[in-house]
Design a protein around this motif. Structure first.
Motif, PDB file in Angstrom:
ATOM      1  N   TRP B 109      -0.143   3.333 -10.584  1.00 53.73           N
ATOM      2  CA  TRP B 109       0.802   3.417  -9.467  1.00 53.73           C
ATOM      3  C   TRP B 109       0.630   4.750  -8.758  1.00 53.73           C
ATOM      4  CZ3 TRP B 109       3.833   7.646 -10.062  1.00 53.73           C
ATOM      5  CH2 TRP B 109       4.142   8.073 -11.360  1.00 53.73           C
ATOM      6  N   SER B 110       1.142   4.829  -7.538  1.00 54.15           N
ATOM      7  CA  SER B 110       1.071   6.096  -6.802  1.00 54.15           C
ATOM      8  C   SER B 110       2.284   6.251  -5.897  1.00 54.15           C
ATOM      9  CB  SER B 110      -0.210   6.171  -5.954  1.00 54.15           C
ATOM     10  OG  SER B 110      -0.160   5.239  -4.894  1.00 54.15           O
ATOM     11  N   THR B 112       3.287   8.263  -2.349  1.00 50.74           N
ATOM     12  CA  THR B 112       2.662   8.945  -1.211  1.00 50.74           C
ATOM     13  C   THR B 112       3.711   9.198  -0.137  1.00 50.74           C
ATOM     14  OG1 THR B 112       0.721   7.563  -1.657  1.00 50.74           O
ATOM     15  CG2 THR B 112       0.682   8.843   0.378  1.00 50.74           C
ATOM     16  N   TYR B 114       4.542   9.818   3.850  1.00 47.51           N
ATOM     17  CA  TYR B 114       4.008   9.596   5.195  1.00 47.51           C
ATOM     18  C   TYR B 114       4.971  10.157   6.229  1.00 47.51           C
ATOM     19  CZ  TYR B 114       0.801   6.424   2.900  1.00 47.51           C
ATOM     20  OH  TYR B 114      -0.154   5.908   2.071  1.00 47.51           O
ATOM     21  N   LEU B 120      -0.602  10.514   6.759  1.00 50.26           N
ATOM     22  CA  LEU B 120      -0.353  11.502   5.706  1.00 50.26           C
ATOM     23  C   LEU B 120       0.109  12.821   6.325  1.00 50.26           C
ATOM     24  CD1 LEU B 120      -3.515  10.693   3.567  1.00 50.26           C
ATOM     25  CD2 LEU B 120      -1.157  10.168   2.952  1.00 50.26           C
ATOM     26  N   VAL B 121       0.994  13.482   5.624  1.00 53.93           N
ATOM     27  CA  VAL B 121       1.585  14.729   6.127  1.00 53.93           C
ATOM     28  C   VAL B 121       0.593  15.882   5.940  1.00 53.93           C
ATOM     29  CG1 VAL B 121       3.488  16.363   5.795  1.00 53.93           C
ATOM     30  CG2 VAL B 121       3.890  13.916   5.536  1.00 53.93           C
ATOM     31  N   TYR B 128      -1.401  14.899  -1.157  1.00 56.29           N
ATOM     32  CA  TYR B 128      -0.618  13.964  -0.340  1.00 56.29           C
ATOM     33  C   TYR B 128       0.153  12.963  -1.188  1.00 56.29           C
ATOM     34  CZ  TYR B 128      -4.093  15.746   2.910  1.00 56.29           C
ATOM     35  OH  TYR B 128      -4.905  16.575   3.645  1.00 56.29           O
ATOM     36  N   SER B 129      -0.182  12.917  -2.476  1.00 54.68           N
ATOM     37  CA  SER B 129       0.420  11.888  -3.329  1.00 54.68           C
ATOM     38  C   SER B 129       0.272  12.290  -4.796  1.00 54.68           C
ATOM     39  CB  SER B 129      -0.295  10.553  -3.110  1.00 54.68           C
ATOM     40  OG  SER B 129      -1.650  10.666  -3.508  1.00 54.68           O
ATOM     41  N   TYR B 130       0.971  11.563  -5.639  1.00 56.64           N
ATOM     42  CA  TYR B 130       0.748  11.640  -7.084  1.00 56.64           C
ATOM     43  C   TYR B 130       0.543  10.224  -7.590  1.00 56.64           C
ATOM     44  CZ  TYR B 130       1.967  16.550  -7.299  1.00 56.64           C
ATOM     45  OH  TYR B 130       1.955  17.911  -7.129  1.00 56.64           O
ATOM     46  N   ASN B 131      -0.269  10.107  -8.609  1.00 58.26           N
ATOM     47  CA  ASN B 131      -0.449   8.786  -9.197  1.00 58.26           C
ATOM     48  C   ASN B 131      -0.209   8.850 -10.700  1.00 58.26           C
ATOM     49  OD1 ASN B 131      -3.018   9.286 -10.627  1.00 58.26           O
ATOM     50  ND2 ASN B 131      -3.878   9.470  -8.562  1.00 58.26           N
ATOM     51  N   SER B 132      -0.268   7.694 -11.357  1.00 64.92           N
ATOM     52  CA  SER B 132       0.067   7.610 -12.782  1.00 64.92           C
ATOM     53  C   SER B 132      -0.862   8.440 -13.660  1.00 64.92           C
ATOM     54  CB  SER B 132       0.039   6.151 -13.231  1.00 64.92           C
ATOM     55  OG  SER B 132      -1.113   5.498 -12.738  1.00 64.92           O
ATOM     56  N   ASN B 134      -2.376  11.546 -12.462  1.00 65.59           N
ATOM     57  CA  ASN B 134      -2.367  12.997 -12.202  1.00 65.59           C
ATOM     58  C   ASN B 134      -0.966  13.607 -12.103  1.00 65.59           C
ATOM     59  OD1 ASN B 134      -1.474  12.282  -9.646  1.00 65.59           O
ATOM     60  ND2 ASN B 134      -3.340  12.879  -8.567  1.00 65.59           N
TER      61      ASN B 134
END
Lengths: 178, 197
Positions: B109-110, B112, B114, B120-121, B128-132, B134
Motif C-alpha cells: 500500500w502507499s 501519497t 497531491y 505531486l507536491v 512524495y509518498s510512503y509505502n508499506s 519504506n
C-alpha cells in the motif's frame, strides 16, 4: 405567450440533457486526446511508448501519478495484426493492465499470474486472432486500439537499478504468424 | 439571416445547458457511487468495464487508467477527522495501523499527497509518498506521518504539503483480498488530525 416560452425552454432543456449524455459518454475521449498529445501516443503505435522513472512534482503526463510505481506504456492497434508483448518479471510486485479505447481495464496480469518470471502475451483484436501461438497467454482486446500499462512497485528503492533493467526488457511488437 | 441568428442562439443555449448538466452531475454522481469510510472515499473497482458512463467520466478527470477489483483499490481523503478540508497552511498527523482486513495483508500500500490540481507536491526532499516498505513504524506497531511544510522532530515520516492550498491524500491498496473489498466502508484505515504547526 408564457406557455410558448415555457414550451421552448423545456425543449432546450431536453436537447441540452441529450447533449449532456453525449458529453459524459465521450468525456474520456477528450482526456485521452490530451494524454495522447502530451505523451506522443498518437504517433507511436504498437511499440513501447514510454518508460517513466519515479514520478516527481514535475510529472504532468497523467493526473495523480504514484511515486511508488515505475510505469511503462504500449499503445496498440490490433485491428489487422496481433501484438506480442514480452518482458522479464521482477521478484516484487509487477503488473500489466490492458485498457480498451474507452479506458476500461478489461484484463490485468500480475507477477503471481505469470510462470517462469517471463511474460509473453499475444494481444489480439476481435478480428485478428493468429493461426498459431507459442508458449504465451492470449488476451483478446474488445477494441481495436487501446493501451497496455505496466506497473512496477519500487518499495524501499533498494532494487531500483534492477527494476530499471527489467523495465527496459519490455517489448511490444506486431506478430506475424505467416 | 434572422433565422440563422435565432438557431445559433438556441444551439449555444443547448450547449450551455449540456455543459452545466455535465459540470454539476459528475460530482453529484461521484457522491452517489462512492463508499465512505471515515475520512476516506472510494469507488470500488474504478476501472471495471461494467462501470457506468458517469463513473468512467469521473475517473477520466482523476487519472484515466484505473485498476479494477481484485488488483487494487484507491481511497481519497480531502478532509481531516473534523470534516474540514485539508489545507496547506495548516499541519496534520496521519496515523494508522497495518492496513489489512482480518488476517489478509495486502501485497502493498502507499500514501501519497497531491495538490489541488492532482499532481505531486513540490518537495526538495523528493519524498512524495510512503509505502508499506519504506514507512517507519513506531515501537507499538503503528505509524504516523507528519503533514506540514517543515519536518517534525518527533515524527520520522514527513510529507511536505503545498503552501496555502488545499490538498488530498490518496491511499492505494494493492491485492488486498476479497474480504477487504467486501468491507470497504469498515476496514481500519488511517486518520488525519489537525495539529499545531
Amino acid at each position: 405567450m408564457v406557455k410558448n416560452y415555457f414550451k421552448k425552454s423545456l425543449i432546450l432543456i431536453v436537447f441540452g440533457f441529450i447533449l449532456h449524455l453525449f458529453f459524459v459518454n465521450y468525456f474520456h475521449v477528450g482526456m485521452l486526446w490530451i494524454f495522447d498529445r502530451a505523451s506522443g501516443a498518437n504517433e507511436s503505435v504498437n511499440t513501447v511508448l514510454l518508460h517513466t522513472d519515479t514520478a516527481n512534482s514535475d510529472s504532468r503526463g497523467l493526473k495523480r501519478p504514484s511515486s511508488d510505481i515505475m510505469y511503462s506504456i504500449c499503445t496498440y492497434d490490433v485491428q489487422y495484426k496481433p501484438l506480442v508483448i514480452t518482458s522479464s518479471i521482477p521478484d516484487s510486485y509487477w503488473s500489466i493492465s490492458f485498457y480498451s479505447d474507452n479506458t476500461d481495464n478489461y484484463v490485468t496480469l500480475n507477477d503471481h499470474d505469470i510462470e517462469n518470471d517471463y511474460l509473453k502475451v499475444y494481444l489480439v483484436g476481435v478480428n485478428s486472432e493468429p493461426k498459431k501461438v507459442n508458449n504465451g497467454t492470449v488476451v483478446v482486446s474488445p477494441s481495436d486500439t487501446g493501451y497496455a500499462l505496466v506497473r512496477m512497485f519500487i518499495g524501499n528503492g533498494e532494487n531500483l537499478q534492477n527494476l530499471k533493467n527489467i523495465q527496459k526488457s519490455l517489448s511490444c511488437v506486431e506478430y506475424n504468424d505467416n | 439571416m434572422l433565422l440563422i441568428k435565432k438557431y445559433t442562439i438556441y444551439s449555444l443555449v443547448i450547449i450551455a445547458i449540456a455543459a452545466i448538466f455535465t459540470y454539476v452531475s459528475i460530482p453529484i454522481y461521484k457522491n452517489i457511487v462512492t463508499i465512505k469510510n471515515d475520512i476516506w472515499t472510494t469507488i470500488p473497482s474504478a476501472g471495471d468495464p461494467k462501470r457506468s458512463v458517469y463513473t468512467r467520466a469521473f475517473i477520466s478527470t482523476q487519472g484515466l487508467f484505473a485498476l479494477s477489483k481484485p488488483e487494487s483499490v484507491y481511497f481519497e481523503a480531502n478532509n481531516d477527522i473534523e470534516e474540514i478540508s485539508l489545507n496547506g497552511s495548516l499541519c496534520y498527523i496521519l496515523s494508522g495501523n497495518e492496513i489489512q482486513s482480518a488476517s489478509i495483508i495486502p501485497r502493498w500500500w502507499s500514501l501519497t499527497i497531491y495538490n489541488n490540481d492532482g499532481y505531486l507536491v513540490e518537495s526538495t526532499e523528493k519524498q512524495y509518498s510512503y509505502n508499506s516498505e519504506n514507512i517507519i513504524y513506531n515501537s507499538n506497531g503503528e505509524f504516523e506521518v507528519y503533514l506540514g511544510h517543515r519536518p517534525n522532530k518527533n515524527i520520522s515520516n514527513w510529507l511536505k504539503t503545498p503552501t496555502e492550498d488545499l490538498f488530498s491524500v490518496v491511499l492505494r491498496v494493492y491485492q488486498p483480498g476479497e474480504e477487504f473489498f467486501s468491507n470497504l466502508s469498515r476496514v481500519d484505515l488511517p486518520i488525519v488530525k489537525k495539529v499545531d504547526c
